[in-house]
Design a protein around this motif. Structure first.
Motif, PDB file in Angstrom:
ATOM      1  N   VAL A  31       0.843  -1.203   0.000  1.00 33.89           N
ATOM      2  CA  VAL A  31       0.000   0.000   0.000  1.00 33.89           C
ATOM      3  C   VAL A  31       0.874   1.247   0.000  1.00 33.89           C
ATOM      4  CG1 VAL A  31      -1.632   1.347   1.384  1.00 33.89           C
ATOM      5  CG2 VAL A  31      -1.965  -1.120   1.109  1.00 33.89           C
ATOM      6  N   ALA A  32       1.882   1.278   0.869  1.00 26.21           N
ATOM      7  CA  ALA A  32       2.776   2.441   0.952  1.00 26.21           C
ATOM      8  C   ALA A  32       3.543   2.646  -0.350  1.00 26.21           C
ATOM      9  CB  ALA A  32       3.744   2.268   2.120  1.00 26.21           C
TER      10      ALA A  32
ATOM     11  N   ARG B 164      14.311   5.862  -2.824  1.00 32.00           N
ATOM     12  CA  ARG B 164      12.882   6.169  -2.872  1.00 32.00           C
ATOM     13  C   ARG B 164      12.371   6.878  -1.626  1.00 32.00           C
ATOM     14  NH1 ARG B 164       9.976   0.257  -2.160  1.00 32.00           N
ATOM     15  NH2 ARG B 164      10.939  -0.297  -0.184  1.00 32.00           N
ATOM     16  N   ASN B 165      13.103   6.788  -0.492  1.00 30.49           N
ATOM     17  CA  ASN B 165      12.710   7.458   0.750  1.00 30.49           C
ATOM     18  C   ASN B 165      11.308   7.075   1.205  1.00 30.49           C
ATOM     19  OD1 ASN B 165      15.151   8.929   1.001  1.00 30.49           O
ATOM     20  ND2 ASN B 165      14.410  10.404  -0.519  1.00 30.49           N
ATOM     21  N   LEU B 166      11.008   5.808   1.134  1.00 29.87           N
ATOM     22  CA  LEU B 166       9.687   5.337   1.533  1.00 29.87           C
ATOM     23  C   LEU B 166       9.432   5.579   3.017  1.00 29.87           C
ATOM     24  CD1 LEU B 166       7.062   3.852   0.817  1.00 29.87           C
ATOM     25  CD2 LEU B 166       8.245   1.698   1.295  1.00 29.87           C
ATOM     26  N   ARG B 167      10.421   5.330   3.847  1.00 25.73           N
ATOM     27  CA  ARG B 167      10.237   5.445   5.294  1.00 25.73           C
ATOM     28  C   ARG B 167       9.855   6.863   5.703  1.00 25.73           C
ATOM     29  NH1 ARG B 167      15.023   3.067   8.796  1.00 25.73           N
ATOM     30  NH2 ARG B 167      14.383   1.261   7.555  1.00 25.73           N
ATOM     31  N   SER B 168      10.457   7.863   5.057  1.00 23.86           N
ATOM     32  CA  SER B 168      10.174   9.250   5.435  1.00 23.86           C
ATOM     33  C   SER B 168       8.771   9.688   5.050  1.00 23.86           C
ATOM     34  CB  SER B 168      11.202  10.188   4.782  1.00 23.86           C
ATOM     35  OG  SER B 168      11.092  10.133   3.364  1.00 23.86           O
TER      36      SER B 168
ATOM     37  N   GLU C  35       4.627   8.316   7.609  1.00 20.39           N
ATOM     38  CA  GLU C  35       3.722   9.035   8.520  1.00 20.39           C
ATOM     39  C   GLU C  35       2.611   9.735   7.740  1.00 20.39           C
ATOM     40  OE1 GLU C  35       3.818  12.510  11.977  1.00 20.39           O
ATOM     41  OE2 GLU C  35       5.702  11.619  11.260  1.00 20.39           O
ATOM     42  N   HIS C  36       2.980  10.348   6.624  1.00 18.54           N
ATOM     43  CA  HIS C  36       1.988  11.026   5.780  1.00 18.54           C
ATOM     44  C   HIS C  36       1.008  10.022   5.187  1.00 18.54           C
ATOM     45  CE1 HIS C  36       0.111  13.720   3.005  1.00 18.54           C
ATOM     46  NE2 HIS C  36       0.681  13.181   1.947  1.00 18.54           N
ATOM     47  N   PHE C  37       1.536   8.901   4.711  1.00 16.59           N
ATOM     48  CA  PHE C  37       0.671   7.872   4.123  1.00 16.59           C
ATOM     49  C   PHE C  37      -0.259   7.270   5.172  1.00 16.59           C
ATOM     50  CE2 PHE C  37       4.135   6.917   0.711  1.00 16.59           C
ATOM     51  CZ  PHE C  37       3.773   8.073   0.048  1.00 16.59           C
ATOM     52  N   GLN C  38       0.241   7.151   6.398  1.00 11.27           N
ATOM     53  CA  GLN C  38      -0.576   6.621   7.499  1.00 11.27           C
ATOM     54  C   GLN C  38      -1.774   7.527   7.749  1.00 11.27           C
ATOM     55  OE1 GLN C  38       0.743   3.889   9.571  1.00 11.27           O
ATOM     56  NE2 GLN C  38      -1.268   3.723  10.517  1.00 11.27           N
ATOM     57  N   LYS C  39      -1.533   8.826   7.728  1.00 11.37           N
ATOM     58  CA  LYS C  39      -2.605   9.796   7.957  1.00 11.37           C
ATOM     59  C   LYS C  39      -3.632   9.735   6.822  1.00 11.37           C
ATOM     60  CE  LYS C  39      -1.278  13.691   9.605  1.00 11.37           C
ATOM     61  NZ  LYS C  39      -0.711  15.064   9.762  1.00 11.37           N
ATOM     62  N   LEU C  40      -3.157   9.630   5.596  1.00 11.27           N
ATOM     63  CA  LEU C  40      -4.058   9.533   4.447  1.00 11.27           C
ATOM     64  C   LEU C  40      -4.930   8.280   4.541  1.00 11.27           C
ATOM     65  CD1 LEU C  40      -1.765  10.524   1.432  1.00 11.27           C
ATOM     66  CD2 LEU C  40      -3.710  11.820   2.314  1.00 11.27           C
ATOM     67  N   ALA C  41      -4.292   7.157   4.826  1.00 10.76           N
ATOM     68  CA  ALA C  41      -5.011   5.889   4.891  1.00 10.76           C
ATOM     69  C   ALA C  41      -6.021   5.886   6.033  1.00 10.76           C
ATOM     70  CB  ALA C  41      -4.027   4.733   5.046  1.00 10.76           C
TER      71      ALA C  41
ATOM     72  N   GLY D 172     -10.964   5.261   6.899  1.00  7.80           N
ATOM     73  CA  GLY D 172     -11.755   4.607   7.932  1.00  7.80           C
ATOM     74  C   GLY D 172     -12.147   3.166   7.654  1.00  7.80           C
ATOM     75  N   ASN D 173     -11.321   2.433   6.916  1.00 14.05           N
ATOM     76  CA  ASN D 173     -11.678   1.045   6.584  1.00 14.05           C
ATOM     77  C   ASN D 173     -10.558   0.043   6.880  1.00 14.05           C
ATOM     78  OD1 ASN D 173      -9.850   1.709   4.620  1.00 14.05           O
ATOM     79  ND2 ASN D 173     -11.127   1.096   2.883  1.00 14.05           N
ATOM     80  N   GLY D 174      -9.652   0.420   7.774  1.00 16.60           N
ATOM     81  CA  GLY D 174      -8.570  -0.481   8.139  1.00 16.60           C
ATOM     82  C   GLY D 174      -7.357  -0.418   7.237  1.00 16.60           C
ATOM     83  N   LEU D 175      -7.386   0.433   6.231  1.00 20.63           N
ATOM     84  CA  LEU D 175      -6.273   0.523   5.284  1.00 20.63           C
ATOM     85  C   LEU D 175      -4.995   0.993   5.977  1.00 20.63           C
ATOM     86  CD1 LEU D 175      -5.653   0.181   2.225  1.00 20.63           C
ATOM     87  CD2 LEU D 175      -6.121   2.625   1.966  1.00 20.63           C
ATOM     88  N   ALA D 176      -5.133   1.829   7.001  1.00 19.84           N
ATOM     89  CA  ALA D 176      -3.967   2.374   7.695  1.00 19.84           C
ATOM     90  C   ALA D 176      -3.148   1.293   8.388  1.00 19.84           C
ATOM     91  CB  ALA D 176      -4.413   3.418   8.713  1.00 19.84           C
ATOM     92  N   GLN D 177      -3.791   0.182   8.734  1.00 22.19           N
ATOM     93  CA  GLN D 177      -3.081  -0.915   9.390  1.00 22.19           C
ATOM     94  C   GLN D 177      -2.430  -1.862   8.383  1.00 22.19           C
ATOM     95  OE1 GLN D 177      -6.400  -0.024  10.723  1.00 22.19           O
ATOM     96  NE2 GLN D 177      -5.038   1.291  11.918  1.00 22.19           N
ATOM     97  N   ARG D 178      -2.551  -1.537   7.097  1.00 24.79           N
ATOM     98  CA  ARG D 178      -2.050  -2.458   6.075  1.00 24.79           C
ATOM     99  C   ARG D 178      -1.079  -1.783   5.103  1.00 24.79           C
ATOM    100  NH1 ARG D 178      -6.237  -6.939   4.283  1.00 24.79           N
ATOM    101  NH2 ARG D 178      -4.253  -8.027   4.437  1.00 24.79           N
TER     102      ARG D 178
END
Length: 203
Positions: A52-53, A71-75, A78-84, A88-94
């Motif tokens: 997903v990230a 690619r700087n995925l780790r940096s 946090e932004h992707f976590q907030k978007l996901a 509100g459907n569990g996407l943030a945990q995946r």
């Protein structure tokens, strides 16, 4: 109509204008700088073996010049976590889950996030809730409406759900054989009923 706007089909006549510039013969790739699209099939628009990230990072670079670099995925996590989380459907945990292992609703939510990540000038929603169950469809439509309003997006949506056609957006077009048979907006649209729209489809 969507295929003509996106560049998959060249118009036989007329022009497709973007801020007054004729883009009728521009490639699909060139239009991705300002245009995003979400398809009916949740499998389209995402890379199945990427997480997903990683898909979100790919979307963040859409339309931009690319080269060989870290690619700087780790940096960006946090932004992707907030978007996901906003979906509100569990996407943030995946975030680290391969996209092919998501549910249809989560995958379509990801497609929508990818399409709106860089605030496109034009967002095309091609029956983007049609393949989902009613509850998931309603949730995605509410999030869609909120995002379009917050980002002030120019958005065109195809739907065969008459309730959604009346509830969302400020203009309603009905097409038949490539011709516009109804064009109402704002207050006139708000006064319309499902029955009035259905009568347009009766010979």
């Amino acid at each position: 109509m969507f295929n003509t706007i996106s560049g998959d089909i060249s118009p036989d006549a007329g022009q497709v204008l973007h801020y007054g510039q004729d883009i009728s013969h521009d490639s699909v790739e060139k239009r991705t700088k300002f245009l995003s699209r979400v398809f009916q099939d949740p499998k389209m628009g995402t890379a199945p073996r990427m997480s997903v990230a990683e898909n979100l990072l790919l979307a963040a670079k859409r339309g931009k010049r690319r080269g060989l670099r870290f690619r700087n995925l780790r940096s960006n996590k946090e932004h992707f976590q907030k978007l996901a989380t906003s979906m509100g459907n569990g996407l943030a945990q995946r975030l680290d889950t391969p996209t092919e292992n998501l549910s249809g609703g989560q995958r379509q939510a990801l497609s929508f996030l990818m399409a709106t990540l860089n605030r496109p000038d034009i967002l095309l929603l091609d029956e983007h809730t049609a393949a989902l169950d009613p509850k998931t469809s309603a949730g995605l439509m509410e999030q869609t409406s909120q995002t379009v309003a917050e980002q002030k997006l120019t958005c065109l949506m195809i739907t065969h759900h008459m309730e959604d056609a009346l509830k969302y957006g400020n203009r309603l077009l009905v097409l038949h054989d490539g011709q516009i048979t109804l064009d109402v907006r704002d207050a006139d649209k708000d006064k319309m009923t499902i029955q009035q729209i259905m009568e347009l489809f009766v010979d």
